[in-house]
Design a protein around this motif. Structure first.
Motif, PDB file in Angstrom:
ATOM      1  N   GLY A   1       0.801  -1.227   0.000  1.00 28.98           N
ATOM      2  CA  GLY A   1       0.000   0.000   0.000  1.00 28.98           C
ATOM      3  C   GLY A   1       0.826   1.265   0.000  1.00 28.98           C
ATOM      4  N   LYS A   2       2.066   1.167  -0.486  1.00 28.53           N
ATOM      5  CA  LYS A   2       2.904   2.366  -0.608  1.00 28.53           C
ATOM      6  C   LYS A   2       2.533   3.098  -1.889  1.00 28.53           C
ATOM      7  N   TYR A   3       2.566   4.425  -1.836  1.00 31.39           N
ATOM      8  CA  TYR A   3       2.184   5.200  -3.012  1.00 31.39           C
ATOM      9  C   TYR A   3       3.020   6.469  -3.129  1.00 31.39           C
ATOM     10  N   ASN A   4       3.141   6.908  -4.368  1.00 31.37           N
ATOM     11  CA  ASN A   4       3.734   8.198  -4.709  1.00 31.37           C
ATOM     12  C   ASN A   4       2.944   8.688  -5.918  1.00 31.37           C
ATOM     13  N   ILE A   5       2.004   9.585  -5.686  1.00 28.36           N
ATOM     14  CA  ILE A   5       1.035   9.952  -6.715  1.00 28.36           C
ATOM     15  C   ILE A   5       1.015  11.462  -6.923  1.00 28.36           C
ATOM     16  N   ASP A   6       1.192  11.863  -8.180  1.00 29.21           N
ATOM     17  CA  ASP A   6       1.121  13.271  -8.550  1.00 29.21           C
ATOM     18  C   ASP A   6       0.397  13.387  -9.881  1.00 29.21           C
ATOM     19  N   THR A   7      -0.887  13.727  -9.824  1.00 31.45           N
ATOM     20  CA  THR A   7      -1.693  13.860 -11.035  1.00 31.45           C
ATOM     21  C   THR A   7      -1.920  15.320 -11.413  1.00 31.45           C
TER      22      THR A   7
ATOM     23  N   PHE B   1      -7.075   4.417  -2.630  1.00 32.13           N
ATOM     24  CA  PHE B   1      -7.141   3.145  -3.349  1.00 32.13           C
ATOM     25  C   PHE B   1      -5.892   2.306  -3.082  1.00 32.13           C
ATOM     26  N   SER B   2      -4.719   2.905  -3.191  1.00 32.43           N
ATOM     27  CA  SER B   2      -3.467   2.191  -2.960  1.00 32.43           C
ATOM     28  C   SER B   2      -3.392   1.652  -1.534  1.00 32.43           C
ATOM     29  N   LYS B   3      -3.653   2.502  -0.566  1.00 32.28           N
ATOM     30  CA  LYS B   3      -3.555   2.124   0.843  1.00 32.28           C
ATOM     31  C   LYS B   3      -4.491   0.971   1.190  1.00 32.28           C
ATOM     32  N   HIS B   4      -5.729   1.028   0.713  1.00 33.46           N
ATOM     33  CA  HIS B   4      -6.723   0.039   1.119  1.00 33.46           C
ATOM     34  C   HIS B   4      -6.736  -1.214   0.252  1.00 33.46           C
ATOM     35  N   SER B   5      -6.092  -1.165  -0.904  1.00 35.51           N
ATOM     36  CA  SER B   5      -5.946  -2.369  -1.739  1.00 35.51           C
ATOM     37  C   SER B   5      -4.626  -3.078  -1.458  1.00 35.51           C
ATOM     38  N   MET B   6      -3.717  -2.377  -0.771  1.00 33.52           N
ATOM     39  CA  MET B   6      -2.351  -2.868  -0.537  1.00 33.52           C
ATOM     40  C   MET B   6      -1.557  -2.993  -1.844  1.00 33.52           C
ATOM     41  N   ILE B   7      -1.999  -2.292  -2.877  1.00 28.38           N
ATOM     42  CA  ILE B   7      -1.294  -2.254  -4.150  1.00 28.38           C
ATOM     43  C   ILE B   7      -0.355  -1.058  -4.134  1.00 28.38           C
ATOM     44  N   ASP B   8       0.950  -1.312  -4.326  1.00 22.07           N
ATOM     45  CA  ASP B   8       1.899  -0.206  -4.440  1.00 22.07           C
ATOM     46  C   ASP B   8       1.639   0.513  -5.758  1.00 22.07           C
ATOM     47  N   LEU B   9       1.622   1.839  -5.706  1.00 19.50           N
ATOM     48  CA  LEU B   9       1.240   2.614  -6.875  1.00 19.50           C
ATOM     49  C   LEU B   9       2.086   3.870  -6.979  1.00 19.50           C
ATOM     50  N   ASN B  10       2.750   4.013  -8.114  1.00 24.44           N
ATOM     51  CA  ASN B  10       3.464   5.245  -8.444  1.00 24.44           C
ATOM     52  C   ASN B  10       2.835   5.803  -9.709  1.00 24.44           C
ATOM     53  N   ILE B  11       2.347   7.023  -9.614  1.00 22.63           N
ATOM     54  CA  ILE B  11       1.719   7.676 -10.765  1.00 22.63           C
ATOM     55  C   ILE B  11       2.288   9.078 -10.903  1.00 22.63           C
TER      56      ILE B  11
ATOM     57  N   PHE C   1     -13.987   4.879  -3.717  1.00 20.36           N
ATOM     58  CA  PHE C   1     -12.611   4.462  -4.006  1.00 20.36           C
ATOM     59  C   PHE C   1     -12.113   3.420  -2.999  1.00 20.36           C
ATOM     60  N   LYS C   2     -12.514   3.550  -1.745  1.00 17.62           N
ATOM     61  CA  LYS C   2     -12.113   2.563  -0.737  1.00 17.62           C
ATOM     62  C   LYS C   2     -12.813   1.230  -0.965  1.00 17.62           C
ATOM     63  N   ALA C   3     -14.084   1.257  -1.329  1.00 21.62           N
ATOM     64  CA  ALA C   3     -14.793   0.008  -1.616  1.00 21.62           C
ATOM     65  C   ALA C   3     -14.200  -0.673  -2.842  1.00 21.62           C
ATOM     66  N   PHE C   4     -13.846   0.116  -3.861  1.00 20.85           N
ATOM     67  CA  PHE C   4     -13.191  -0.444  -5.043  1.00 20.85           C
ATOM     68  C   PHE C   4     -11.864  -1.091  -4.651  1.00 20.85           C
ATOM     69  N   ALA C   5     -11.115  -0.415  -3.791  1.00 19.23           N
ATOM     70  CA  ALA C   5      -9.836  -0.956  -3.326  1.00 19.23           C
ATOM     71  C   ALA C   5     -10.024  -2.292  -2.618  1.00 19.23           C
ATOM     72  N   LYS C   6     -10.989  -2.355  -1.712  1.00 20.69           N
ATOM     73  CA  LYS C   6     -11.225  -3.579  -0.945  1.00 20.69           C
ATOM     74  C   LYS C   6     -11.692  -4.724  -1.841  1.00 20.69           C
ATOM     75  N   ALA C   7     -12.544  -4.414  -2.832  1.00 24.04           N
ATOM     76  CA  ALA C   7     -13.021  -5.447  -3.751  1.00 24.04           C
ATOM     77  C   ALA C   7     -11.882  -5.967  -4.627  1.00 24.04           C
TER      78      ALA C   7
ATOM     79  N   LYS D   1      -8.647  -5.839  -3.939  1.00 19.89           N
ATOM     80  CA  LYS D   1      -7.720  -6.557  -3.054  1.00 19.89           C
ATOM     81  C   LYS D   1      -8.147  -8.015  -2.886  1.00 19.89           C
ATOM     82  N   GLU D   2      -9.439  -8.218  -2.676  1.00 12.73           N
ATOM     83  CA  GLU D   2      -9.974  -9.571  -2.486  1.00 12.73           C
ATOM     84  C   GLU D   2      -9.932 -10.377  -3.781  1.00 12.73           C
ATOM     85  N   ALA D   3     -10.289  -9.741  -4.908  1.00 13.52           N
ATOM     86  CA  ALA D   3     -10.384 -10.451  -6.184  1.00 13.52           C
ATOM     87  C   ALA D   3      -9.036 -10.914  -6.708  1.00 13.52           C
ATOM     88  N   ILE D   4      -7.944 -10.216  -6.357  1.00 10.97           N
ATOM     89  CA  ILE D   4      -6.620 -10.585  -6.897  1.00 10.97           C
ATOM     90  C   ILE D   4      -5.884 -11.596  -6.020  1.00 10.97           C
TER      91      ILE D   4
END
Length: 192
Positions: A26-32, A44-54, A167-173, A175-178
């Motif tokens: 759930g590490k992130y570095n995001i600048d849009t 999304f990153s924090k609650h899915s535990m997916i590391d994300l750099n954007i 966004f948090k519900a999407f993250a949790k779903a 996280k579970e699906a993958i």
């Protein structure tokens, strides 16, 4: 099995690079360039535990549409590449997430087919510096390029809380699906 992907996309309207690790912490570095959208993607990153750099630069002098749409497209492509052949994944999942007076329900199917049905409504044109009606289009763009199904609803009074719940519900779903829970392709077709 490494589920990491790094993609870039450059158009006349945007220049975006995304790195994703599906098995992160759930590490992130995001600048849009859009502060509220950064906040949503960080959630999304924090609650899915997916590391994300954007890192994204877009034509924000016009509005936020192209930037958010193109991030949705590239984020979906990055997810599709990272998930690979989908062997062993749980595939389908859902989540119900409250955020104060708001609550969102999201269901996903990593099916290899694109469909998005989001029943979201917001009272205000903007949430912070982000156009509220682009949220649905972001999920449509993600679903189309990730080749997944996304269904979602939200209820509540405060637009910030409603968007964050989505966004948090999407993250949790996601996280579970993958989750990898076996060694088979989760389809009677033998291919997703």
């Amino acid at each position: 099995m490494s589920r990491i992907s790094n993609l870039s996309r450059k158009t006349n309207e945007t220049d975006i690079t995304i790195k994703m690790n599906l098995d992160g912490t759930g590490k992130y570095n995001i600048d849009t360039g859009i502060n509220f959208f950064n906040h949503m993607l960080e959630s999304f990153s924090k609650h899915s535990m997916i590391d994300l750099n954007i890192k994204a630069k877009g034509d924000l002098e016009i509005d936020d549409h192209h930037t958010i749409e193109d991030i949705g497209i590239l984020l979906g492509e990055t997810f599709l590449k990272a998930i690979g052949d989908k062997k062993g994944i749980k595939r389908m999942a859902h989540a119900i997430v409250p955020m104060d007076e708001s609550v969102s329900t999201i269901a996903v199917d990593i099916s290899g087919r694109s469909y998005c049905n989001m029943s979201l409504s917001f009272k205000n044109e903007k949430i912070g510096d982000m156009t509220s009606d682009i949220i649905i289009h972001f999920f449509e763009s993600f679903a189309n390029s990730a080749k997944i199904n996304i269904y979602g609803t939200v209820e509540g009074a405060n637009d910030h809380h409603k968007a964050e719940a989505v966004f948090k519900a999407f993250a949790k779903a996601i996280k579970e699906a993958i989750i990898v829970e076996h060694d088979q392709i989760p389809s009677t077709k033998g291919l997703i």
